[in-house]
Design an enzyme around this catalytic site. Sequence first.
Site, short mmCIF file in Angstrom:
data_model
loop_
_atom_site.label_atom_id
_atom_site.label_comp_id
_atom_site.label_asym_id
_atom_site.label_seq_id
_atom_site.Cartn_x
_atom_site.Cartn_y
_atom_site.Cartn_z
N GLY A 1 34.05 48.26 51.90
CA GLY A 1 34.20 47.03 52.49
C GLY A 1 35.51 46.56 53.07
O GLY A 1 35.85 46.02 54.26
N LYS B 1 33.78 36.84 59.82
CA LYS B 1 34.50 36.76 58.38
C LYS B 1 35.78 37.14 58.29
O LYS B 1 36.87 36.65 57.72
CB LYS B 1 33.56 37.26 57.26
CG LYS B 1 34.15 37.28 55.80
CD LYS B 1 34.18 38.50 54.95
CE LYS B 1 34.99 38.37 53.71
NZ LYS B 1 35.09 39.54 53.14
N ASP C 1 45.68 44.38 47.29
CA ASP C 1 44.65 44.06 46.23
C ASP C 1 44.45 42.71 46.22
O ASP C 1 45.27 41.80 46.78
CB ASP C 1 45.87 44.34 45.00
CG ASP C 1 45.18 44.25 43.70
OD1 ASP C 1 44.29 45.15 43.35
OD2 ASP C 1 45.35 43.27 42.69
N SER C 2 43.22 42.37 46.00
CA SER C 2 42.69 41.28 46.20
C SER C 2 41.76 40.59 44.97
O SER C 2 41.57 41.25 44.20
CB SER C 2 41.74 41.07 47.33
OG SER C 2 40.93 42.37 47.45
N TYR D 1 32.08 39.65 45.86
CA TYR D 1 31.83 38.33 45.78
C TYR D 1 31.34 37.32 46.91
O TYR D 1 31.13 36.14 46.90
CB TYR D 1 33.01 37.54 45.09
CG TYR D 1 32.91 37.91 43.70
CD1 TYR D 1 32.70 37.24 42.44
CD2 TYR D 1 33.78 39.12 43.46
CE1 TYR D 1 33.09 37.87 41.43
CE2 TYR D 1 33.97 39.80 42.15
CZ TYR D 1 33.90 39.05 41.10
OH TYR D 1 33.75 39.48 39.87
N ASP D 2 31.24 37.75 48.16
CA ASP D 2 30.96 37.41 49.36
C ASP D 2 29.74 36.22 49.40
O ASP D 2 29.85 35.28 49.83
CB ASP D 2 30.70 38.30 50.68
CG ASP D 2 31.90 38.76 51.06
OD1 ASP D 2 33.13 38.08 50.81
OD2 ASP D 2 31.74 39.75 51.79
#
Length: 207
Positions: free
Chosen positions: A18, A189, A75-76, A168-169
């Site tokens: 993703g 998005k 990193d998210s 988590y979308d």
Amino acid sequence: MPRKLTPGELIIATHNDGKLHEITALLGPYGVTPVSAGQLGLSEPAEIGTTFAENALIKARAAVAATGRVALADDSGLGVAALDGAPGVYTADWAEKRSFEGGPGRDWYMAMGKVEGKLAELGADVDRSARFFSTLALVWPDGHHGLFEGSVSGSLVWPPRGQKGFGYDPVFMIDGDTRTFAEMDPAQKQKIDHRADAFAKLVAAVF
Ligand code: IMP
């Protein structure tokens, strides 16, 4: 003066498809061809940092050490206000299945359910605001690095909605919209999310 990035191949220190799709779309216009750590079969380093920046640097430096080439890592994670910013840097860990849950592996619906369970414990009128964060680390073989931070603010919906996107979308609705990220066209998005915010800063600095 920030160091510039020359067009050509760039190692993307990720095994997450993703993220790779988003990064490929964001870098395409700048003549950069992403090659991911996953595609090269590189191993994933342990993310032992306590901040997004530390973990992004760990991933980018591991890819530089393995390839000798410039590498970029993201990193998210998701920070929920009523949970004091959790899961935060542990966002991916909350999806990790234990052996009795059928692990190893990651289950994003389980992770979204954990967040929702903790919010439910706080009562029906709990503050549902949340923020997605992204920190990009760009590391050169001589050790030079740049860090670029982005975020977007929104709120969490339940139950999850939409089939697009990743992670988590399905529970995140950006402020000013009525759709979750998973109900949006990915191209749309990608233009407005936390990674796009961080990339705008990277692009301004290195191209
Ligand atoms: P890490 O950056 O590899 O530690 O993973 C952070 C996790 O946060 C990802 O695996 C995703 O599940 C989640 N995450 C990060 N960005 C997004 C996004 O744009 N949409 C949905 N989930 C995301």
